[in-house]
Structure formats: structure tokens, C-alpha cells
Design a protein around this motif. Structure first.
Motif, PDB file in Angstrom:
ATOM      1  N   ILE A 184       0.838  -1.206   0.000  1.00  0.00           N
ATOM      2  CA  ILE A 184       0.000   0.000   0.000  1.00  0.00           C
ATOM      3  C   ILE A 184       0.870   1.252   0.000  1.00  0.00           C
ATOM      4  CG2 ILE A 184      -1.686   1.343   1.292  1.00  0.00           C
ATOM      5  CD1 ILE A 184      -2.856  -1.115  -0.060  1.00  0.00           C
ATOM      6  N   ILE A 185       1.902   1.251   0.846  1.00  0.00           N
ATOM      7  CA  ILE A 185       2.805   2.408   0.899  1.00  0.00           C
ATOM      8  C   ILE A 185       3.435   2.633  -0.475  1.00  0.00           C
ATOM      9  CG2 ILE A 185       4.938   3.324   1.888  1.00  0.00           C
ATOM     10  CD1 ILE A 185       4.222   1.683   4.444  1.00  0.00           C
ATOM     11  N   ILE A 190       3.931   5.469  -5.675  1.00  0.00           N
ATOM     12  CA  ILE A 190       3.898   5.381  -7.144  1.00  0.00           C
ATOM     13  C   ILE A 190       2.874   6.363  -7.711  1.00  0.00           C
ATOM     14  CG2 ILE A 190       3.230   3.896  -9.085  1.00  0.00           C
ATOM     15  CD1 ILE A 190       4.485   1.565  -7.526  1.00  0.00           C
ATOM     16  N   ASN A 191       1.698   6.408  -7.092  1.00  0.00           N
ATOM     17  CA  ASN A 191       0.672   7.359  -7.538  1.00  0.00           C
ATOM     18  C   ASN A 191       1.162   8.792  -7.426  1.00  0.00           C
ATOM     19  OD1 ASN A 191      -2.395   6.557  -8.161  1.00  0.00           O
ATOM     20  ND2 ASN A 191      -1.462   4.938  -6.924  1.00  0.00           N
ATOM     21  N   ASP A 210       7.688  12.631   1.155  1.00  0.00           N
ATOM     22  CA  ASP A 210       7.501  12.488   2.598  1.00  0.00           C
ATOM     23  C   ASP A 210       6.016  12.328   2.925  1.00  0.00           C
ATOM     24  OD1 ASP A 210       8.271  13.074   5.586  1.00  0.00           O
ATOM     25  OD2 ASP A 210       6.701  14.534   5.097  1.00  0.00           O
ATOM     26  N   THR A 211       5.199  13.190   2.359  1.00  0.00           N
ATOM     27  CA  THR A 211       3.761  13.124   2.606  1.00  0.00           C
ATOM     28  C   THR A 211       3.172  11.829   2.073  1.00  0.00           C
ATOM     29  OG1 THR A 211       3.587  15.542   2.479  1.00  0.00           O
ATOM     30  CG2 THR A 211       1.554  14.287   2.214  1.00  0.00           C
ATOM     31  N   ALA A 212       3.608  11.409   0.892  1.00  0.00           N
ATOM     32  CA  ALA A 212       3.073  10.192   0.278  1.00  0.00           C
ATOM     33  C   ALA A 212       3.385   8.967   1.137  1.00  0.00           C
ATOM     34  CB  ALA A 212       3.647  10.013  -1.126  1.00  0.00           C
ATOM     35  N   ILE A 213       4.608   8.882   1.664  1.00  0.00           N
ATOM     36  CA  ILE A 213       4.990   7.742   2.500  1.00  0.00           C
ATOM     37  C   ILE A 213       4.161   7.719   3.781  1.00  0.00           C
ATOM     38  CG2 ILE A 213       6.851   6.828   3.958  1.00  0.00           C
ATOM     39  CD1 ILE A 213       8.795   7.714   1.711  1.00  0.00           C
ATOM     40  N   ARG A 214       3.981   8.878   4.387  1.00  0.00           N
ATOM     41  CA  ARG A 214       3.202   8.939   5.631  1.00  0.00           C
ATOM     42  C   ARG A 214       1.727   8.657   5.369  1.00  0.00           C
ATOM     43  NH1 ARG A 214       6.385  11.457   9.745  1.00  0.00           N
ATOM     44  NH2 ARG A 214       8.367  12.192   8.886  1.00  0.00           N
ATOM     45  N   LEU A 215       1.217   9.146   4.245  1.00  0.00           N
ATOM     46  CA  LEU A 215      -0.166   8.841   3.874  1.00  0.00           C
ATOM     47  C   LEU A 215      -0.320   7.360   3.557  1.00  0.00           C
ATOM     48  CD1 LEU A 215      -1.145  11.881   1.603  1.00  0.00           C
ATOM     49  CD2 LEU A 215      -2.222  11.245   3.767  1.00  0.00           C
TER      50      LEU A 215
END
Length: 784
Positions: A184-185, A190-191, A210-215
Motif C-alpha cells: 500500500i505504501i 507510485i501514484n 515524505d507526505t506520500a509515504i506517511r499517507l
């Protein structure tokens, strides 16, 4: 929000009904078969090969797909790697990103990813080092984080993944949960990378990643801690009902519902999960704009509610309609990926949303087919398990295998407009799934399954089975990664368990022979045994035992004197370190220090006694040749001298601001040398060559510094109960530490840098086991 969420679900339900009815009519009238026969006959020209030279030719034997590195090498050797990666990446662009493959921009992006990934794979599989794939190693993840300028994010993620793994309850498939969370991460990242503009500034790119990984982590938590937990047999039925109500209320109100009072064995588990999900929920909420917040929660509710409707089904119920079976999975299979776009506040794109919506059930039916036997054992209701149980008495049930092919036909001709590349990838994927299933269950069971799910048209059935038998080049990189990841996670867990058991076993052995027995008792001997009886980790003699016995095959009894000497030396160094004239520590190994329990003079003499006792023990290594033993004693004496120099540097540095280079030198002499000795001394006895010795020294250098940095961090962040020694002593004694020089965040970065360097040195050492990797992981992830 309650009313809007229900309306949103009804809209999704209506759209899913329309889609299902279209598919149902296609199955009923069998109008998907003619087009698919034509598609498959065209497709097979590129996947069934007839050799013109069946005899006398030599070709490199195809590597097994479960052997990750060998398979990549084989693909590259045969010139198939580019095509393999192209279909794999194209598939991800279709499935996860909802992209139109006919778009020139999409094709350019796919090719860029393929080129980059190909170069990476060739580089990481082209050498013969003892190298773990960087795609799956902590070191590789951290190196990627450095490249992208998000080291702190990766450190945060490593810590979070460790916490989740530690708290996964028994009764839940931990390997699957960790794999799904990582997937999922990766999907969210990737998105995000796909949505990024090509001319984005590095700092802006880092912030987005950073935001994408935390989201991704925040959203990914819902799988182990909501979906998997509600599917598993961890909670009671009453607890599941109550827990589901909390989740539902949170999504409908936009605020986390309180856990309330919880009793029983799952109390601590649920308190931890509620806390983690609350943080994740709030982070996601904070990243949404006012305009998208309601939409996000509504979409999340649609996803959760469709899962709940599906989860509540009971296989003993004989009356489910086709709509009951299929509508929820159409909704949930598409919603899970539509949420990702909502998470990242991607611009509204109806074409992408439609492609994702129509594509979802294709993957869901493929997954349900692959898992039908395990689902049947668990009593889970899927189109396949329900059909298996009731098809003989329910003529109205849709054959899910037929519906699967109807979905494929719809995707090819109605969603992707008969595009040749879409046909290629979708059929590749379909036959890959069938071939994998056949291999998994065996030919006999596979044929029985195919007989049960056979569609009415014999020509179509025969064609499918011929392709399953003969078609080649239908493998996908994501499947290879999945298998490799599952294998790695299972191996890693087994290695950790074996390592922990062996550590405990060896520690017990070492503890049993450390006691010093002398005819004439004295305060020094009492003090020595007092110090040795403390709750020591025994890391150095354990490492020496591992190297000597496990790696070099030395006799255990023969190296007992070496193990004792190493621990005696280390214990002596701790006694000196704790003295009032040095660190003035009052607590060590879970008990008062020697000078506190006796007096300073006894402590000083006890330290001297133990150093000499260590040399005496080394002279008892009579099973080894004299030259090796003399070389060992010389090395040991020089190491002790270096450790004394390190301690003096430490004392002289008090109140002074050291440079990072000076601190590295200090901690290597003071701490790293002892760890190095535990590696090198058994190697000397085993007559290991100098090249290996040098690599071991490099490993010891970086591992030792990583260990010291962790110690410094624990001195700031740890507790007395966990550590067994006083905390905050470095600051009290005005010591220069990695934390005082760099700060906590940069000290963590420095620790992981040395971790990576140690791992890279380890790749040059030919070892039989993974214990050095395990000990290094312990160094940086320990809590004491």
C-alpha cells in the motif's frame, strides 16, 4: 455526513449493479466468447514457440521464477528483460493508476520507468557478492531515502514498521499483513510520483514523497488493523461488532470515536491499535483540503461498508443472489484504489475513475480464484466458494470463472477499445494466474477445478487449457516481487526467531562458566563475580561463539577460554568506566556498580584482576597452534591498549566540543575495538585470510559506531527499567556524544549511514549464516 455517505454508497451500488448486469448478460448469452477466441488466437502467436532446431542446440536453462536473482539474470541473458518489465510496468499503470495505454505521454512514462528499473536490476544482480536485494533491504530503502532527501522519513517509517510488526497478534498472518502494508505504501508513492511534474524542484519533490509515504502508511494501517483484524479469529464476535461500530462512526462523523472501556485479553492490543489509527486518521484528515475532506470520508465509507457487507456473509446461507455475491466486491475492489487518488488530492478525472472502477473486479476475481481453497477452509463467502458449495443445487448461480472471462472481454473491448497492448497485458495476466494456480495445487486438482468451473463452450475451454499448458513469457515482475517479498519476510522472521533462541542458549552457556572459582576467597574475587553476575547482554562472547562455532566449525569447548577472556576484559572496562574518577555511574547491569557496592579501591583492583584473568584464559587455548595463540594474545593486548586510549580521549573530551571525526575515532577505540576483537580473535584461531579479516574489521568499525550511536540515543530516550543502567549520564558528565554534536535527528541519520556501510562491508564476507546481519539489526533496533 451520514446522509451524504449513504447516498454515495447508493450511487456506487447503482453503478456496480449496471456493470454487473452487463457482465451477467454477456455470460448468459456467451457473447464474450467469440471475441475472446479471436483475441487469444492472435495473442498466442507471441507466446507459443516452436523450435526449428529441436536437437543439438544449446540454450541457457530457464531459471525458476522463485529464484529472484537467477530469474532476472536469465531474462537479461535471453534478451527478454525489457519486454518482461514493459508488460509489468504497463500493468501497474493500468491497474493502480487507471491510465490509458494508448496515450503517448503514458507510454513515455512507462518506458522511463522500465529503463530505470532495468538498469537497477542489472546492477544489483550482476555481481557474485553475498548481496541482499536492495529492493527489500533496510539499507537499500535508506539509500533511496538519501537520494530523495527524505532520510528522516525513512527512519520514521522503519520505526513504525518495527512497532507494527511487534504488535501484530497471534492468529493473524503477520507475513501477509506486513507485505500488504508495504504494498500500500509503495502504491501511494507510485501514484504520487506519477502525478508529480517533471520540473519539480528537489525540495518540493522531497516534501511530496515524505507526505506520500506517511499517507501510505496511514492508509495501509487499515489493512492489518481493520480489514485483517476483522477477518481473523483474534477478536470475539461481540468485539468485532463493537470495533466495527467505532470505525463506522469515525468515518461518518469525521472524528475518531473513543475506544471506551475494554476488558479481556485484547485490551492492550486494541488500545495500541486505536492509538495508531487515531494518529493515522488525524494525519490523513490534516492533509485534506476543506473541499476534498467530505469526499474522502464518503469514499472511505463506501469502501468500508462494502467490505462489511461482504464480510458479514455466511457460507451456510443458501439464499444469496448473484447480486448479493458480486455487487459488494465490484464496489470494494474499485474503492480501494480510488481512495488513493483521494488521499493524494489528485485532480478529478472521470476517465481514470471509470477505468479503475471497471478494472477492480478483474483483480478481485483473480485473487479469489487463487485463494478459493483457503477461503473455503475459513468459511469465507466469495463467488468461487459459494459456487463450489451450491452450484449443483442452484442453477441460477453465475459461474464466476465465466464471469471472469466476461470481465476480460469487457475490459479489452469496452474500456480499452481493443488496444493491442491492453489485449497483450490483460491476457498475459490471465494466463499467468492460471499457470501459477496449476503449479500451486498440482495438475490433478487443477483439472478437477476446471471441470467444476468449465464454461459451456468446449472450443473456448479447450483453447484456454491449451494456453495454460503451452504459453510462455507471461510472467510479471510484481508477482516475482510478491513471492520474493513473502519469502524474505518469512525467512527474516525465521532467522530472527532462530537468532533469538540461539542468543538465549549461548548466553546461558556463557553465564554458566563465567563464575571465577578460587581456593582463597577475597573481596576482589567477590567483586568480580558480583559484576559478572549482573544482567549483562554478553554480546561480545556471543559474537565470538557465533564466529568460532557456527562459521569456522571450531570446537565449542576449545574456545571456552576465549569466550571467558572476552567477557572478563569487557566487564573490566565497564568497572573502570563507572568509577568516580571517570563516569561516576551508580547503576550497571541492573544493579549498583562495583564501587558503590564495595569501594573505589576494590573496584580498581577488580578491573586489573579481570584483565589479567583474561590473559590467563587465553593461555589455555591449547587446542590451537602456538603461533595462532600468540598472535591472538598480541592482538588482544593491542586492542586493550587501544581501548585505554579511547577512554582517555573520552575523559579529556569532557566539556569540549568534539568534531564528528574525533567522536568516531573515540567511540571506535573505546567501544568498537571490543566488538572487533570478538570477530577477529576467533578468525585468528581459524587462520582466516587477511582479505576476510580486513572486511570484518570494516564491518566491526561501522557496526561498533552504529552501536554507540544507539547507546547515545538510548541515553536520551531510554528508561532505567529497560536499560538496566542510569540514563542521562552523558549530559550529566558533560560528554560529547553523537546526540550532543548532531542532535537526535541527525544522530539517527548517522547511525543508519554506518548501518549501511556495515551492510556493504558484510557483502564482501563469505558467511554460512546471517547472524552478523541479525546482530547488526539488533544493534540499531534494540531497546536496551
Amino acid at each position: 455526513m451520514d446522509k451524504n455517505a449513504e447516498i454515495r454508497y447508493q450511487q456506487a451500488e447503482k453503478k456496480a449493479n449496471q456493470y454487473f448486469n452487463t457482465l451477467y448478460q454477456s455470460v448468459k448469452e456467451e457473447n464474450y466468447i467469440t471475441a475472446l477466441i479471436k483475441d487469444i488466437n492472435s495473442w498466442k502467436q507471441h507466446h507459443i514457440y516452436h523450435s526449428l532446431f529441436p536437437f543439438g542446440t544449446k540454450a541457457k536453462k530457464k531459471a525458476h521464477t522463485q529464484d529472484y536473482e537467477s530469474y532476472i539474470k536469465w531474462l537479461n541473458y535471453t534478451g527478454k528483460l525489457n519486454q518482461y518489465l514493459d508488460r509489468s510496468i504497463s500493468y501497474i499503470f493500468m491497474r493502480d493508476l487507471g491510465k490509458d495505454l494508448t496515450s503517448t505521454d503514458t507510454q513515455v512514462r512507462i518506458q522511463n520507468v522500465v529503463t530505470s528499473l532495468k538498469d537497477h536490476l542489472i546492477q544489483t544482480t550482476s555481481n557474485d557478492k553475498n548481496e541482499e536485494s536492495t529492493l527489500f533491504s533496510i539499507a537499500g530503502l535508506y539509500r533511496w531515502g538519501q537520494k530523495e532527501g527524505i532520510e528522516s522519513t525513512i527512519i520514521w517509517l522503519i520505526d513504525k514498521l518495527k512497532i507494527v510488526s511487534k504488535n501484530l497478534p497471534e492468529g493473524m498472518d503477520g507475513t501477509h499483513a506486513r507485505r500488504k502494508l508495504l504494498k500500500i505504501i509503495a502504491g501511494v508513492v507510485i501514484n504520487e510520483m506519477e502525478e508529480m511534474e517533471s520540473n519539480l524542484l528537489p525540495d518540493d519533490r522531497s516534501k511530496k514523497l515524505d507526505t506520500a509515504i506517511r499517507l501510505g502508511y496511514a492508509y495501509g494501517l487499515t489493512y492489518p488493523f481493520i480489514d485483517d483484524l476483522l477477518d481473523a479469529k483474534v477478536l470475539s464476535d461481540e468485539e468485532k461488532k463493537r470495533y466495527s461500530t467505532i470505525i463506522r462512526t469515525s468515518l461518518l462523523t469525521g472524528s475518531v470515536a473513543p475506544l471506551g472501556q475494554w476488558e479481556g485479553n485484547n485490551k492492550e492490543l486494541l488500545e495500541f491499535i486505536h492509538s495508531e489509527l487515531t494518529d493515522a486518521f488525524q494525519y490523513i484528515k490534516n492533509q485534506q483540503s476543506k473541499e476534498t475532506l467530505h469526499s474522502f470520508f464518503e469514499q472511505s465509507y463506501v469502501f468500508f461498508h462494502s467490505q462489511e457487507v461482504d464480510r458479514m456473509k455466511n457460507l451456510s446461507n443458501e439464499t444469496y443472489t448473484n447480486e448479493d455475491l458480486y455487487i459488494p466486491i465490484v464496489i470494494k475492489s474499485s474503492s480501494s484504489r480510488l481512495i488513493v487518488r483521494s488521499l493524494l488530492r489528485a485532480p478529478k478525472d472521470e476517465d481514470i475513475d471509470n477505468r479503475v472502477f471497471y478494472y477492480g473486479i478483474y483483480n478481485q476475481l483473480a485473487d479469489d480464484f487463487a485463494d478459493m481453497f483457503s477461503d473455503m477452509e475459513e468459511g469465507a463467502v466469495t463467488p468461487y466458494t459459494y459456487y463450489l458449495k451450491y452450484h449443483k443445487q442452484r442453477n441460477d448461480l453465475v459461474n464466476p470463472f465465466a464471469l471472469y472471462w466476461a470481465v476480460i472481454s469487457y475490459l479489452i473491448h469496452n474500456v480499452y477499445n481493443s488496444d493491442s497492448k491492453a489485449i497483450e497485458i490483460i491476457l498475459d495476466r490471465a494466463f499467468n494466474g492460471l499457470k501459477r494456480f496449476k503449479k500451486k495445487v498440482g495438475s490433478k486438482v487443477y483439472e478437477e477445478v476446471m471441470e467444476t468451473f468449465a464454461v459451456g463452450n468446449s472450443r473456448f475451454t479447450q483453447l484456454i487449457q491449451k494456453m495454460v499448458r503451452k504459453a510462455d513469457d507471461v510472467d510479471f515482475f510484481d508477482k516475482l516481487l510478491r513471492d520474493h517479498m513473502v519469502t524474505n519476510l518469512k525467512n527474516e522472521q525465521k532467522e530472527q526467531e532462530d537468532f533469538s533462541e540461539l542468543i538465549d542458549e549461548v548466553r546461558t552457556k556463557i553465564n554458566n562458566f563465567l563464575h571465577i572459582n578460587e581456593i582463597d576467597s577475597s573481596p576482589i574475587i567477590d567483586a568480580a563475580n558480583y559484576s559478572l553476575n549482573g544482567d549483562g547482554k554478553r554480546l561480545r562472547p556471543i559474537v565470538a561463539w557465533m564466529m568460532g562455532v557456527k562459521e569456522y566449525g571450531l570446537e565449542e569447548k576449545a574456545i571456552f577460554p576465549l569466550l571467558k577472556s572476552i567477557e572478563y576484559m569487557h566487564t573490566a572496562s565497564l568497572i573502570y568506566d563507572d568509577l568516580p574518577s571517570q563516569d561516576n555511574a551508580s547503576f550497571r547491569r541492573g544493579q549498583p556498580t562495583v564501587h558503590q557496592s564495595y569501594n573505589t579501591a576494590v573496584a580498581e583492583l577488580t578491573g586489573l584482576f579481570l584483565t589479567q584473568k583474561a590473559v590467563v584464559e587465553q593461555s589455555y587455548l591449547t587446542e590451537f597452534d602456538t603461533k595462532s595463540v600468540l598472535k591472538l594474545i598480541q592482538y588482544s593486548a593491542e586492542s586493550t591498549m587501544d581501548m585505554c586510549k579511547g577512554q582517555v580521549m573520552d575523559l579529556e573530551s569532557r566539556g569540549k566540543q568534539l568534531s564528528l571525526e574525533q567522536l568516531n575515532q573515540l567511540c571506535f577505540l573505546k567501544t568498537g575495538k571490543g566488538f572487533e576483537a570478538a570477530l577477529i580473535m576467533p578468525s585468528i584461531l581459524a587462520n582466516v585470510d587477511e582479505i576476510q579479516i580486513d572486511a570484518l574489521k570494516r564491518f566491526a568499525y561501522h557496526a561498533g559506531i552504529a552501536f554507540q550511536i544507539k547507546d547515545d540515543l538510548l541515553d536520551v530516550e531510554g528508561t532505567l527499567n529497560l536499560l538496566g543502567k542510569s540514563v542521562g549520564k552523558d549530559a550529566e558528565n558533560n560528554h560529547s556524544t553523537f546526540v550532543s554534536i548532531l542532535g537526535v535527528e541527525d544522530a539517527k541519520k548517522e547511525m543508519w549511514e554506518h548501518y549501511c556501510l556495515a551492510m556493504e562491508a558484510l557483502q564482501e564476507i563469505k558467511l554460512k549464516s546471517t547472524f552478523l546481519k541479525q546482530i547488526l539489526n539488533y544493534f540499531v533496533q534494540r531497546e536496551r
